[in-house]
Design a protein around this motif. Structure first.
Motif, PDB file in Angstrom:
ATOM      1  N   PRO A   1      -1.921  -5.303  -6.521  1.00  0.00           N
ATOM      2  CA  PRO A   1      -0.590  -5.187  -6.607  1.00  0.00           C
ATOM      3  C   PRO A   1       0.245  -4.436  -7.509  1.00  0.00           C
ATOM      4  O   PRO A   1       1.272  -3.745  -7.061  1.00  0.00           O
ATOM      5  N   TRP A   2      -0.390  -3.972  -8.573  1.00  0.00           N
ATOM      6  CA  TRP A   2       0.123  -2.714  -9.342  1.00  0.00           C
ATOM      7  C   TRP A   2       0.240  -1.485  -8.527  1.00  0.00           C
ATOM      8  O   TRP A   2       1.305  -0.962  -8.427  1.00  0.00           O
ATOM      9  N   HIS A   3      -1.009  -1.165  -8.057  1.00  0.00           N
ATOM     10  CA  HIS A   3      -0.912   0.114  -7.330  1.00  0.00           C
ATOM     11  C   HIS A   3       0.171   0.066  -6.004  1.00  0.00           C
ATOM     12  O   HIS A   3       0.648   1.069  -5.833  1.00  0.00           O
ATOM     13  N   ALA A   4       0.383  -0.970  -5.590  1.00  0.00           N
ATOM     14  CA  ALA A   4       1.076  -1.275  -4.289  1.00  0.00           C
ATOM     15  C   ALA A   4       2.525  -1.069  -4.833  1.00  0.00           C
ATOM     16  O   ALA A   4       3.309  -0.221  -4.154  1.00  0.00           O
ATOM     17  N   ASN A   5       2.994  -1.784  -5.763  1.00  0.00           N
ATOM     18  CA  ASN A   5       4.296  -1.631  -6.264  1.00  0.00           C
ATOM     19  C   ASN A   5       4.559  -0.159  -6.641  1.00  0.00           C
ATOM     20  O   ASN A   5       5.706   0.405  -6.466  1.00  0.00           O
ATOM     21  N   VAL A   6       3.629   0.375  -7.671  1.00  0.00           N
ATOM     22  CA  VAL A   6       3.935   1.753  -8.034  1.00  0.00           C
ATOM     23  C   VAL A   6       4.097   2.710  -6.799  1.00  0.00           C
ATOM     24  O   VAL A   6       5.121   3.521  -6.743  1.00  0.00           O
ATOM     25  N   ARG A   7       3.328   2.786  -5.829  1.00  0.00           N
ATOM     26  CA  ARG A   7       3.714   3.576  -4.779  1.00  0.00           C
ATOM     27  C   ARG A   7       4.819   3.363  -4.139  1.00  0.00           C
ATOM     28  O   ARG A   7       5.457   4.201  -3.798  1.00  0.00           O
ATOM     29  N   ALA A   8       5.257   2.011  -3.639  1.00  0.00           N
ATOM     30  CA  ALA A   8       6.328   1.642  -3.077  1.00  0.00           C
ATOM     31  C   ALA A   8       7.665   2.189  -3.936  1.00  0.00           C
ATOM     32  O   ALA A   8       8.549   2.873  -3.554  1.00  0.00           O
ATOM     33  N   GLN A   9       7.741   2.256  -5.367  1.00  0.00           N
ATOM     34  CA  GLN A   9       8.613   2.586  -6.128  1.00  0.00           C
ATOM     35  C   GLN A   9       8.854   4.058  -6.149  1.00  0.00           C
ATOM     36  O   GLN A   9      10.003   4.724  -6.091  1.00  0.00           O
ATOM     37  N   VAL A  10       7.690   4.481  -6.255  1.00  0.00           N
ATOM     38  CA  VAL A  10       7.613   6.217  -6.254  1.00  0.00           C
ATOM     39  C   VAL A  10       7.915   7.030  -4.813  1.00  0.00           C
ATOM     40  O   VAL A  10       8.722   7.544  -4.946  1.00  0.00           O
ATOM     41  N   GLU A  11       7.649   6.107  -3.720  1.00  0.00           N
ATOM     42  CA  GLU A  11       8.070   6.554  -2.637  1.00  0.00           C
ATOM     43  C   GLU A  11       9.736   6.497  -2.425  1.00  0.00           C
ATOM     44  O   GLU A  11      10.086   6.971  -1.563  1.00  0.00           O
ATOM     45  N   ALA A  12      10.226   5.507  -3.269  1.00  0.00           N
ATOM     46  CA  ALA A  12      11.751   5.148  -3.363  1.00  0.00           C
ATOM     47  C   ALA A  12      12.640   6.296  -3.847  1.00  0.00           C
ATOM     48  O   ALA A  12      13.638   6.062  -4.125  1.00  0.00           O
ATOM     49  N   GLY A  13      11.773   6.997  -4.682  1.00  0.00           N
ATOM     50  CA  GLY A  13      12.449   8.241  -5.618  1.00  0.00           C
ATOM     51  C   GLY A  13      12.259   7.813  -7.149  1.00  0.00           C
ATOM     52  O   GLY A  13      12.766   8.509  -7.706  1.00  0.00           O
ATOM     53  N   LYS A  14      11.676   6.571  -7.511  1.00  0.00           N
ATOM     54  CA  LYS A  14      11.678   6.345  -9.034  1.00  0.00           C
ATOM     55  C   LYS A  14      10.316   6.922  -9.543  1.00  0.00           C
ATOM     56  O   LYS A  14       9.432   7.197  -8.928  1.00  0.00           O
ATOM     57  N   ARG A  15      10.315   6.862 -10.811  1.00  0.00           N
ATOM     58  CA  ARG A  15       9.150   7.787 -11.730  1.00  0.00           C
ATOM     59  C   ARG A  15       8.566   6.187 -12.570  1.00  0.00           C
ATOM     60  O   ARG A  15       9.432   5.567 -13.296  1.00  0.00           O
ATOM     61  N   PHE A  16       7.410   6.376 -12.520  1.00  0.00           N
ATOM     62  CA  PHE A  16       6.456   5.666 -13.523  1.00  0.00           C
ATOM     63  C   PHE A  16       5.902   6.591 -14.485  1.00  0.00           C
ATOM     64  O   PHE A  16       5.082   7.392 -13.871  1.00  0.00           O
ATOM     65  N   GLN A  17       5.967   6.450 -15.879  1.00  0.00           N
ATOM     66  CA  GLN A  17       5.322   7.574 -16.623  1.00  0.00           C
ATOM     67  C   GLN A  17       4.817   6.642 -17.789  1.00  0.00           C
ATOM     68  O   GLN A  17       5.235   5.431 -18.146  1.00  0.00           O
ATOM     69  N   ARG A  18       3.658   7.044 -18.593  1.00  0.00           N
ATOM     70  CA  ARG A  18       3.169   6.559 -19.555  1.00  0.00           C
ATOM     71  C   ARG A  18       2.626   7.484 -20.547  1.00  0.00           C
ATOM     72  O   ARG A  18       2.067   8.402 -19.811  1.00  0.00           O
TER      73      ARG A  18
ATOM     74  N   GLY B   1     -11.512   3.152  -8.291  1.00  0.00           N
ATOM     75  CA  GLY B   1     -10.488   3.958  -7.700  1.00  0.00           C
ATOM     76  C   GLY B   1      -9.316   3.188  -7.390  1.00  0.00           C
ATOM     77  O   GLY B   1      -9.201   2.065  -7.692  1.00  0.00           O
ATOM     78  N   PHE B   2      -8.328   3.947  -6.739  1.00  0.00           N
ATOM     79  CA  PHE B   2      -7.105   3.505  -6.300  1.00  0.00           C
ATOM     80  C   PHE B   2      -7.466   2.423  -5.264  1.00  0.00           C
ATOM     81  O   PHE B   2      -8.170   2.688  -4.314  1.00  0.00           O
ATOM     82  N   ASP B   3      -6.572   1.520  -5.397  1.00  0.00           N
ATOM     83  CA  ASP B   3      -6.760   0.429  -4.201  1.00  0.00           C
ATOM     84  C   ASP B   3      -5.361  -0.204  -3.846  1.00  0.00           C
ATOM     85  O   ASP B   3      -4.709  -0.544  -4.556  1.00  0.00           O
ATOM     86  N   PRO B   4      -4.941   0.289  -2.485  1.00  0.00           N
ATOM     87  CA  PRO B   4      -3.777   0.260  -1.952  1.00  0.00           C
ATOM     88  C   PRO B   4      -3.235  -1.366  -1.966  1.00  0.00           C
ATOM     89  O   PRO B   4      -1.918  -1.712  -1.939  1.00  0.00           O
ATOM     90  N   ARG B   5      -4.338  -2.227  -2.162  1.00  0.00           N
ATOM     91  CA  ARG B   5      -3.918  -3.611  -1.921  1.00  0.00           C
ATOM     92  C   ARG B   5      -3.824  -4.352  -3.284  1.00  0.00           C
ATOM     93  O   ARG B   5      -3.227  -5.264  -3.448  1.00  0.00           O
TER      94      ARG B   5
END
Length: 174
Positions: free
Chosen positions: A55-72, A49-53
């Motif tokens: 590094p990938w999940h934490a960065n994606v979350r931070a970037q998305v909260e800043a209005g950016k998009r991660f897509q694949r 599952g999701f782990d907010p600690r």
């Protein structure tokens, strides 16, 4: 061919992009997955599952909260390989972090003439093409802003994105 850089030399792009980080995944398996702890846990039947600690999940979350998009878009065989089943099983955690992931059957990707190599496209202007060994080990990444290469990657993105199915909608397997 341009210089092939270690992946570690481009990780800044995952924080410094302005709008969109988009990935095409074409491989049937990745050594980095197979050699990781999550692979062993998944093979043992553990649900990942999701782990907010993480590094990938934490960065994606931070970037998305800043209005950016991660897509694949992940190209998947029918039936999916073991490596692809692992990626499908872990997709939910990346989606929870904020990624938008779609899946495209390999036969459709081939019919559409999509490339057979992995890449990240940052802000429709920087292309990071992966180089792998035969066993799926990442050898490095080739960065380019060459307009013709970036334009082709944008075209691939548009086709793959619009033809892909949401990763959490497994109806595409039927």
């Amino acid at each position: 061919m341009a210089d092939v850089l270690p992946f570690s030399e481009i990780t800044y792009l995952f924080k410094e992009f302005e709008h969109t980080a988009w990935r095409l995944e074409t491989r049937r398996e990745y050594a980095s997955d197979r050699n990781g702890d999550n692979w062993k846990r998944w093979q043992a039947g553990e649900r990942l599952g999701f782990d907010p600690r993480h590094p990938w999940h934490a960065n994606v979350r931070a970037q998305v909260e800043a209005g950016k998009r991660f897509q694949r878009v992940r190209i998947v065989d029918d039936p999916p390989t073991e490596g692809q089943r692992f990626l499908l099983a872990t997709a939910r955690s990346n989606i929870t972090a904020g990624e938008d992931i779609r899946v495209l059957p390999r036969a459709e990707a081939e019919r559409l003439g999509l490339p057979d190599f992995d890449f990240w496209l940052f802000d429709s202007r920087i292309l990071a093409r992966f180089h792998f060994s035969d066993d799926g080990t990442t050898l490095g990444v080739e960065l380019t802003e060459e307009p013709s290469d970036v334009l082709r990657a944008c075209q691939v993105r548009d086709v793959a994105w619009h033809r892909g199915f949401p990763a959490d909608d497994l109806a595409w397997l039927m």
